[in-house]
Enzyme design. Sequence first.
Site, PDB file in Angstrom:
ATOM      1  N   HIS A 177       0.842  -1.200   0.000  1.00 40.53           N
ATOM      2  CA  HIS A 177       0.000   0.000   0.000  1.00 40.53           C
ATOM      3  C   HIS A 177       0.879   1.253   0.000  1.00 40.53           C
ATOM      4  O   HIS A 177       0.772   2.112   0.883  1.00 40.53           O
ATOM      5  CB  HIS A 177      -0.931   0.017   1.214  1.00 40.53           C
ATOM      6  CG  HIS A 177      -2.105  -0.898   1.081  1.00 40.53           C
ATOM      7  ND1 HIS A 177      -3.001  -1.117   2.111  1.00 40.53           N
ATOM      8  CD2 HIS A 177      -2.537  -1.659   0.050  1.00 40.53           C
ATOM      9  CE1 HIS A 177      -3.928  -1.968   1.720  1.00 40.53           C
ATOM     10  NE2 HIS A 177      -3.666  -2.318   0.474  1.00 40.53           N
ATOM     11  N   ASP A 236      -4.202  -7.003   6.669  1.00 41.80           N
ATOM     12  CA  ASP A 236      -2.856  -6.783   6.117  1.00 41.80           C
ATOM     13  C   ASP A 236      -1.999  -8.038   6.261  1.00 41.80           C
ATOM     14  O   ASP A 236      -1.328  -8.470   5.324  1.00 41.80           O
ATOM     15  CB  ASP A 236      -2.165  -5.617   6.834  1.00 41.80           C
ATOM     16  CG  ASP A 236      -2.674  -4.256   6.389  1.00 41.80           C
ATOM     17  OD1 ASP A 236      -3.363  -4.189   5.359  1.00 41.80           O
ATOM     18  OD2 ASP A 236      -2.372  -3.264   7.080  1.00 41.80           O
ATOM     19  N   ILE A 261      -5.241   7.039   9.396  1.00 40.48           N
ATOM     20  CA  ILE A 261      -4.342   8.197   9.465  1.00 40.48           C
ATOM     21  C   ILE A 261      -5.114   9.513   9.437  1.00 40.48           C
ATOM     22  O   ILE A 261      -4.766  10.460  10.157  1.00 40.48           O
ATOM     23  CB  ILE A 261      -3.308   8.134   8.324  1.00 40.48           C
ATOM     24  CG1 ILE A 261      -2.307   6.996   8.599  1.00 40.48           C
ATOM     25  CG2 ILE A 261      -2.549   9.452   8.189  1.00 40.48           C
ATOM     26  CD1 ILE A 261      -1.267   6.794   7.519  1.00 40.48           C
ATOM     27  N   THR A 262      -6.182   9.579   8.649  1.00 43.00           N
ATOM     28  CA  THR A 262      -6.946  10.837   8.596  1.00 43.00           C
ATOM     29  C   THR A 262      -7.638  11.115   9.933  1.00 43.00           C
ATOM     30  O   THR A 262      -7.799  12.281  10.321  1.00 43.00           O
ATOM     31  CB  THR A 262      -7.991  10.793   7.470  1.00 43.00           C
ATOM     32  OG1 THR A 262      -8.786   9.606   7.590  1.00 43.00           O
ATOM     33  CG2 THR A 262      -7.326  10.804   6.113  1.00 43.00           C
TER      34      THR A 262
END
Length: 463
Positions: free
Chosen positions: A87, A191, A379-380
């Site tokens: 990613h 993941d 993350i945002t």
Amino acid sequence: MAPRCWRWWPWSSWTRTRLPPSRSIQNFGQHFSTQEQTPQICVVGSGPAGFYTAQHLLKHHSRAHVDIYEKQLVPFGLVRFGVAPDHPEVKNVINTFTQTARSDRCAFYGNVEVGRDVTVQELRDAYHAVVLSYGAEDHQALDIPGEELPGVFAARAFVGWYNGLPENRELAPDLSCDTAVILGQGNVALDVARILLTPPDHLEKTDITEAALGALRQSRVKTVWIVGRRGPLQVAFTIKAARPRKRLMELLLRTATEKPGVEEAARRASASRAWGLRFFRSPQQVLPSPDGWRVAGIRLAVTRLEGIGEATRAVPTGDVEDLPCGLVLSSVGYKSRPIDPSVPFDPKLGVIPNMEGRVVDVPGLYCSGWVKRGPTGVITTTMTDSFLTGQILLQDLRAGHLPSGPRPGSVAIKALLDSRGVWPVSFSDWEKLDAEEVSRGQALGKPREKLLDPQEMLQLLGH
């Protein structure tokens, strides 16, 4: 000067030693009495929370100076060590963080562990404000029999292994089994499953470590089960889409109920590797091999949901099932650690008690990111949260709630670190290491080959 890797004396010896007056932090302030007032702010942690907090402070205060302290030799936290190698687009945020770090009002000090090399109180004495943004670097234990068996790993450590986190470089997971079980159904679990099952040649052009890639080439894992104690409505993983929960349910239902077409059915029949979601199952015991030397399976308690809405919880029905496997990866959550005895910490919630980012009962101390709200979100989410902490800090600064008068900032802290044999790594040092990684990666056809050994990094920097 000796770097931290070869420390001169242990924590217990120097924390009880007072610095002579000529070296005290308070005395450094007199050298700044004639300078224009500049807010000196310290951020602990250089992951997304730390950098986004610094970014907001620098953008919204024209004179603020921000120093970022990081225990690793390199910056960027989970963006470097947590985001999956396949990613790479998620890692583009590093470009923004680099711009922040290159500001003449920002400095990075890696190889400095707050709570060991320098105390939080010493930082508070040197700066007008301190923001703790050090994330959640521990994992939730399963607390079940057999958890200590070889072949059982924290998913966090497994991620650190394939992403080049120095402390996990010698993990050496045994991938010679046929079946792996991942406990937990969040983004990390997906993941890990994807990395286990992706053909290694598809990972060759990523920044996965060569050691991990070599192990995956030899892997015999063909089936991965992702186990959750609740149902499909409660899964923790996310997708990039509008109204993601509804979209996620549509995808799950379609996959479960629709009969595949001819081509899809043929593809599934010929697939050499497979994965699946197991709902309403809770780990009860890791089962050992006959000789007792490693994991051979996991006993799962069958669960059902009780309650409604936020009060929904999984309870055991009394039934159990045994699932054979040779690898168990626990992905039931991250948690933060207490950083320093002087900082309040809620061990049950795994966070620093705070009100809108202000640490409770400690004026001038703030927190952002996972250590503020718990290890949730992407993350945002952390960006928004960190901006809010920065906003609150600047409000307090303008309202006169923070110490007045000059503070010495890094001048005092670097003197303390120097006296303790700790050598900080600057951002320009990091850029030298970055160039070395990129160079090594180019020789392998990869974006970079990460440096794994802190002592090698220090040697490359001439220490």
